[in-house]
Structures are given as structure tokens and as C-alpha cells.
Scaffold this active site. Structure first.
Site, mmCIF file in Angstrom:
data_model
loop_
_atom_site.group_PDB
_atom_site.id
_atom_site.type_symbol
_atom_site.label_atom_id
_atom_site.label_comp_id
_atom_site.label_asym_id
_atom_site.label_seq_id
_atom_site.Cartn_x
_atom_site.Cartn_y
_atom_site.Cartn_z
ATOM 1 N N ASP A 1 40.392 47.085 51.983
ATOM 2 C CA ASP A 1 40.299 48.250 52.876
ATOM 3 C C ASP A 1 38.991 48.157 53.657
ATOM 4 O O ASP A 1 38.101 47.391 53.298
ATOM 5 C CB ASP A 1 40.329 49.559 52.074
ATOM 6 C CG ASP A 1 40.273 50.775 52.984
ATOM 7 O OD1 ASP A 1 41.002 50.799 53.994
ATOM 8 O OD2 ASP A 1 39.470 51.689 52.730
ATOM 9 N N SER A 2 38.884 48.979 54.684
ATOM 10 C CA SER A 2 37.638 48.996 55.446
ATOM 11 C C SER A 2 36.507 49.607 54.614
ATOM 12 O O SER A 2 35.346 49.424 54.947
ATOM 13 C CB SER A 2 37.834 49.813 56.712
ATOM 14 O OG SER A 2 38.287 51.110 56.392
ATOM 15 N N CYS B 1 44.503 49.482 54.052
ATOM 16 C CA CYS B 1 44.012 50.105 55.285
ATOM 17 C C CYS B 1 45.120 50.149 56.347
ATOM 18 O O CYS B 1 45.671 49.112 56.723
ATOM 19 C CB CYS B 1 42.836 49.275 55.787
ATOM 20 S SG CYS B 1 42.117 49.851 57.311
ATOM 21 N N GLU C 1 34.225 61.266 54.549
ATOM 22 C CA GLU C 1 33.051 60.445 54.232
ATOM 23 C C GLU C 1 31.810 61.306 53.975
ATOM 24 O O GLU C 1 30.966 60.969 53.174
ATOM 25 C CB GLU C 1 32.745 59.487 55.390
ATOM 26 C CG GLU C 1 33.737 58.366 55.551
ATOM 27 C CD GLU C 1 33.571 57.279 54.497
ATOM 28 O OE1 GLU C 1 32.430 57.005 54.087
ATOM 29 O OE2 GLU C 1 34.602 56.722 54.087
ATOM 30 N N CYS D 1 46.554 57.190 57.068
ATOM 31 C CA CYS D 1 45.166 56.734 56.958
ATOM 32 C C CYS D 1 44.745 56.890 55.512
ATOM 33 O O CYS D 1 45.092 57.890 54.864
ATOM 34 C CB CYS D 1 44.267 57.583 57.863
ATOM 35 S SG CYS D 1 42.515 57.227 57.661
ATOM 36 N N HIS E 1 42.124 57.790 54.165
ATOM 37 C CA HIS E 1 41.285 58.939 53.799
ATOM 38 C C HIS E 1 42.059 60.258 53.712
ATOM 39 O O HIS E 1 41.590 61.204 53.104
ATOM 40 C CB HIS E 1 40.175 59.113 54.835
ATOM 41 C CG HIS E 1 39.088 58.089 54.725
ATOM 42 N ND1 HIS E 1 39.336 56.748 54.818
ATOM 43 C CD2 HIS E 1 37.762 58.224 54.505
ATOM 44 C CE1 HIS E 1 38.185 56.098 54.686
ATOM 45 N NE2 HIS E 1 37.225 56.967 54.498
HETATM 46 N N1 DGL Z 1 40.918 52.641 56.196
HETATM 47 C C1 DGL Z 1 41.134 53.179 57.511
HETATM 48 C C2 DGL Z 1 42.648 53.401 57.726
HETATM 49 O O1 DGL Z 1 43.406 53.604 56.804
HETATM 50 C C3 DGL Z 1 40.404 54.475 57.730
HETATM 51 C C4 DGL Z 1 38.915 54.324 57.865
HETATM 52 C C5 DGL Z 1 38.496 53.411 59.003
HETATM 53 O O2 DGL Z 1 38.632 53.796 60.186
HETATM 54 O O3 DGL Z 1 38.014 52.331 58.693
HETATM 55 O O4 DGL Z 1 43.073 53.400 58.840
#
Ligand code: DGL
Length: 276
Positions: A20-21, A83, A162, A194, A196
């Protein structure tokens, strides 16, 4: 022990790789660990370069490849691209390049939305990258051309999560601004596209009301992982094993450990790895 069975056990004993990011993909780890408590997980969070949402697709793909490459040098049997932005940027290219099965979050979310929606009026929310790619819409329309789809990029949601601001009046105001137009379209299902967003699902549910079903892609992908492991005979049969969780990040391990420990309800240790 027959050689073939030994080989099978060695493979089944390997970990599920998750990328993931940042920290958000731990929502997927949480669901995988709930559903498959004997599976080990190796996680990479590209915390130094998050957010991916506003970045060009080519760059997000390159970052995802770097994480996948790192995981392929670990003992893994599968890669989960937790992600949404990285899935939208290039799932098929990761699948072509990787020696293991690679799963993205978009298709399981699409399947669940189609299963839950009785009116065919579906909302999709995600980062700017995910929404601009139309990845969810394309997959939904492939299955059913007659759907009424409404999409909305909600970039501030990632920042609210966040910065631990979900329980504030400002967050509620932002959520109304983003979501009221979708509710006005009489959607009956809303894809949380997403990583989050499951972390603010109480607020989202409150704003869209009880008649809208929230589709949590973290839950859906965990079910998909389980089904693929079972079908390909790769589930870890050693249920008495202690699963091993290993966490790698490109940024500071401390903040990841703090947020991750709360999210997973156990103390976690993360190791910093510089990519590229
Ligand atoms: N992990 C990203 C997603 O699911 C969200 C956070 C980001 O923008 O890196 O799209």
C-alpha cells in the site's frame, strides 16, 4: 513425508504479501487476519511517498513495482495490492510481471456492490487518481451496462484519517459536501474505493443514512484472497502455527507502528527500507 506434500506445505506456509502507499492497507491486513488467522503476512507501506492519490499513474506504477520487487525477494505466495490508487494505475501490468498471483482491490469491491445493489444505483468514492481512472466504473459497466453510477473524488478524507480528525465537526462538514450529491442521486450502495475510508465508515454511514449499504473493499478482498488460496490449494493448513507478521516501510517506522498497533490491536514493529 512424500516429496510432493512437502513441497505443497513449504509453498502453503509462505506469506501473503500486501502493498500500500502507507498505513491504510492495514485495513486489508486486519480483514485478512480476521478471516485467515493462520496466514502470515509481509506488508510494505510506501509511507515516504504517500499519498499516491494525486500522483501520475506512471509514477504510481513504478512505485508499486518497486514494492512488488522487494516482496518477491521475501518468502511470499501471493501479492495483494491493497491500494486502490495503485490498483487503478496498473493491476494488469503487475500481474504480467509477477511470478505470484497478484490481486487488486477493485474487482472484489465491484462484485460486492453488484451483489448488494437492488436498484442498480451505485456510488463510488476514492482518491483523485482512482476516480479519474474510471477503473471502478469500467468494471461495473462491463458487468451491467444499465447501472446508474455516481463517482466522487474525496481527497480530504485521507488527510482527515491521517491526522486523526475524523471525529470533528469539520470532518462532518466535509463529508456532507462530498456525499450529499451522491445521496441526492438515490444510490443504494456506496463503494469505499480507498484504503482509508473504512477507518471513517461510521461518519460516512451517518452522512449517507442507513438505507445506503457501504461496500468495504478491505473485507471484500480478504474474502477473495481466501477463495483463491483455497482454490489453488495454497492455504496454510498448519492452523496451530503462529502467524508471522512483518512490516516494512519506506518512511519513519515510529508513526507507522503507532497507528498500526492501534488499528491491528497488537504491538507491531516496522523496519525501514529505502526503495529505488
Ligand atoms: N492507499 C490509497 C488508496 O487506496 C489512499 C492513500 C493515498 O492516496 O496514497 O487509494
Amino acid at each position: 513425508m512424500a516429496d510432493n506434500y512437502k513441497k505443497h506445505l513449504i509453498r502453503a506456509h509462505k506469506a501473503i504479501g500486501v502493498i500500500d502507499s502507507g498505513v491504510g492497507g492495514l485495513t486489508v491486513v486486519r480483514e485478512i487476519s480476521r478471516l485467515m488467522p493462520s496466514e502470515s503476512i509481509i506488508y510494505f507501506g510506501d509511507t515516504a511517498r504517500m499519498p499516491y492519490g494525486p500522483r501520475p499513474y506512471e509514477e504510481v506504477r513504478r512505485f508499486a513495482f518497486e514494492m512488488i520487487d522487494f516482496l518477491q525477494h521475501q518468502e511470499i505466495k501471493m501479492v495483494v495490492v491493497a491500494c486502490n490508487s495503485a490498483t487503478a494505475a496498473g493491476l494488469s501490468s503487475y500481474q504480467k510481471a509477477c511470478e505470484h498471483p497478484v490481486l487488486g482491490v477493485i474487482e472484489p469491491g465491484v462484485r460486492a456492490a453488484l451483489a448488494h445493489s437492488s436498484s442498480g444505483r451505485i456510488g463510488v468514492i476514492g482518491t483523485v487518481g482512482t476516480i479519474n481512472s474510471s477503473a471502478y466504473e469500467k468494471k461495473l459497466r462491463e458487468q451491467n451496462g444499465g447501472l446508474h453510477l455516481v463517482s466522487k473524488a474525496c481527497p480530504l478524507f485521507v488527510l482527515l484519517v491521517e491526522n486523526n480528525l475524523v471525529d470533528t465537526p469539520e470532518a462532518k462538514k466535509v463529508a456532507h459536501e462530498y456525499l450529499d450529491p451522491l445521496v441526492g442521486e438515490n444510490i443504494d450502495s456506496l463503494i469505499l474505493g480507498c484504503t482509508h475510508y473504512p477507518l471513517m465508515s461510521d461518519l460516512i454511514q451517518e452522512v449517507v443514512g442507513p438505507s445506503v449499504k457501504l461496500i468495504n473493499s478491505a473485507e471484500e478482498i480478504a474474502a477473495e484472497v481466501q477463495s483463491i488460496l483455497n482454490k489453488s490449494d495454497m492455504s496454510n493448513p498448519l492452523t496451530t502455527d503462529n502467524p508471522r507478521y512483518r512490516f516494512f516501510v519506506s518512511g519513519s517506522p515510529e508513526s507507522f507502528e503507532e497507528v498500526g498497533s492501534k488499528l491491528l490491536d497488537q504491538d507491531i514493529k516496522a523496519y525501514q527500507v529505502k526503495l529505488a
